[in-house]
Design a protein around this motif. Structure first.
Motif, PDB file in Angstrom:
ATOM      1  N   SER A  81       0.835  -1.201   0.000  1.00 48.93           N
ATOM      2  CA  SER A  81       0.000   0.000   0.000  1.00 48.93           C
ATOM      3  C   SER A  81       0.868   1.248   0.000  1.00 48.93           C
ATOM      4  O   SER A  81       1.983   1.238   0.544  1.00 48.93           O
ATOM      5  N   TYR A  82       0.321   2.319  -0.588  1.00 49.20           N
ATOM      6  CA  TYR A  82       1.035   3.585  -0.705  1.00 49.20           C
ATOM      7  C   TYR A  82       0.136   4.750  -0.338  1.00 49.20           C
ATOM      8  O   TYR A  82      -1.068   4.715  -0.581  1.00 49.20           O
ATOM      9  N   PHE A  83       0.734   5.777   0.227  1.00 47.34           N
ATOM     10  CA  PHE A  83       0.076   7.060   0.436  1.00 47.34           C
ATOM     11  C   PHE A  83       1.154   8.124   0.333  1.00 47.34           C
ATOM     12  O   PHE A  83       2.220   7.961   0.906  1.00 47.34           O
ATOM     13  N   PRO A  84       0.905   9.189  -0.410  1.00 49.33           N
ATOM     14  CA  PRO A  84      -0.320   9.516  -1.118  1.00 49.33           C
ATOM     15  C   PRO A  84      -0.499   8.661  -2.362  1.00 49.33           C
ATOM     16  O   PRO A  84       0.441   8.000  -2.808  1.00 49.33           O
ATOM     17  N   PRO A  85      -1.698   8.710  -2.941  1.00 49.60           N
ATOM     18  CA  PRO A  85      -2.018   7.856  -4.093  1.00 49.60           C
ATOM     19  C   PRO A  85      -1.367   8.352  -5.393  1.00 49.60           C
ATOM     20  O   PRO A  85      -1.979   9.065  -6.169  1.00 49.60           O
ATOM     21  N   THR A  86      -0.111   7.961  -5.593  1.00 46.15           N
ATOM     22  CA  THR A  86       0.615   8.393  -6.792  1.00 46.15           C
ATOM     23  C   THR A  86       1.270   7.246  -7.544  1.00 46.15           C
ATOM     24  O   THR A  86       1.898   7.460  -8.579  1.00 46.15           O
ATOM     25  N   ALA A  87       1.148   6.030  -7.038  1.00 50.88           N
ATOM     26  CA  ALA A  87       1.819   4.888  -7.667  1.00 50.88           C
ATOM     27  C   ALA A  87       1.307   4.653  -9.088  1.00 50.88           C
ATOM     28  O   ALA A  87       2.092   4.388 -10.002  1.00 50.88           O
ATOM     29  N   ILE A  95       2.643   1.456   6.522  1.00 51.05           N
ATOM     30  CA  ILE A  95       3.175   2.736   6.053  1.00 51.05           C
ATOM     31  C   ILE A  95       3.053   3.767   7.163  1.00 51.05           C
ATOM     32  O   ILE A  95       2.235   3.618   8.081  1.00 51.05           O
ATOM     33  N   VAL A  96       3.880   4.805   7.097  1.00 49.88           N
ATOM     34  CA  VAL A  96       3.862   5.882   8.080  1.00 49.88           C
ATOM     35  C   VAL A  96       3.380   7.146   7.380  1.00 49.88           C
ATOM     36  O   VAL A  96       3.904   7.520   6.331  1.00 49.88           O
TER      37      VAL A  96
END
Length: 144
Positions: free
Chosen positions: A30-36, A97-98
């Motif tokens: 998972s990733y944040f912010p949503p840019t992947a 994620i942090v």
């Protein structure tokens, strides 16, 4: 005037606000912010995934680190006059994620400790023109 999210597509508003992230459909990172998806590749160096799904991230997490702001950040940050220091918390979510964010109104660094549980809230920033996410400390015994 009705406040709108400071950054469209990064979080939801309402009774149960949530950060919006992306998850690789190949490795589930998972990733944040949503840019992947815009990058076109998974940021996990062990994955060759190129497809992502939008997901609501966990609303609760654990304080990984925290600090306060003792100086007024430079432009383009807009600070209230007179400037009042505020707390910042780096929160580890169950997704691994942090995410950094301000501490909720009425709370500061003295209310935080590493390992405590916090919950995502959405509040107006100081001008009231935009909504931002913040981390609100939870009562002792509240699970993340």
């Amino acid at each position: 005037m009705t406040a709108t999210p400071a950054i469209e597509g990064w979080f939801t508003t309402g009774d149960q606000p949530a950060l919006i992230g992306e998850r690789c459909t190949t490795c589930a990172t998972s990733y944040f912010p949503p840019t992947a998806a815009a990058a076109g590749f998974c940021r996990n160096p062990r994955c060759e995934g190129t497809e992502f799904e939008q997901v609501e991230l966990s609303r609760r997490g654990t304080v990984w680190s925290y600090t306060d702001t003792r100086y007024q950040p430079p432009p383009p940050y807009s600070a209230p006059e007179p400037f009042a220091p505020f707390g910042l918390a780096a929160v580890e979510l169950p997704e691994g994620i942090v995410v950094l964010g301000q501490v909720a109104a009425g709370y500061g660094p003295d209310d935080l400790r590493v390992g405590m549980h916090v919950e995502l809230v959405v509040e107006p920033e100081h001008t009231g023109e935009a909504l931002i996410w913040r981390w609100k400390p939870l009562a002792e015994g509240s699970a993340a």
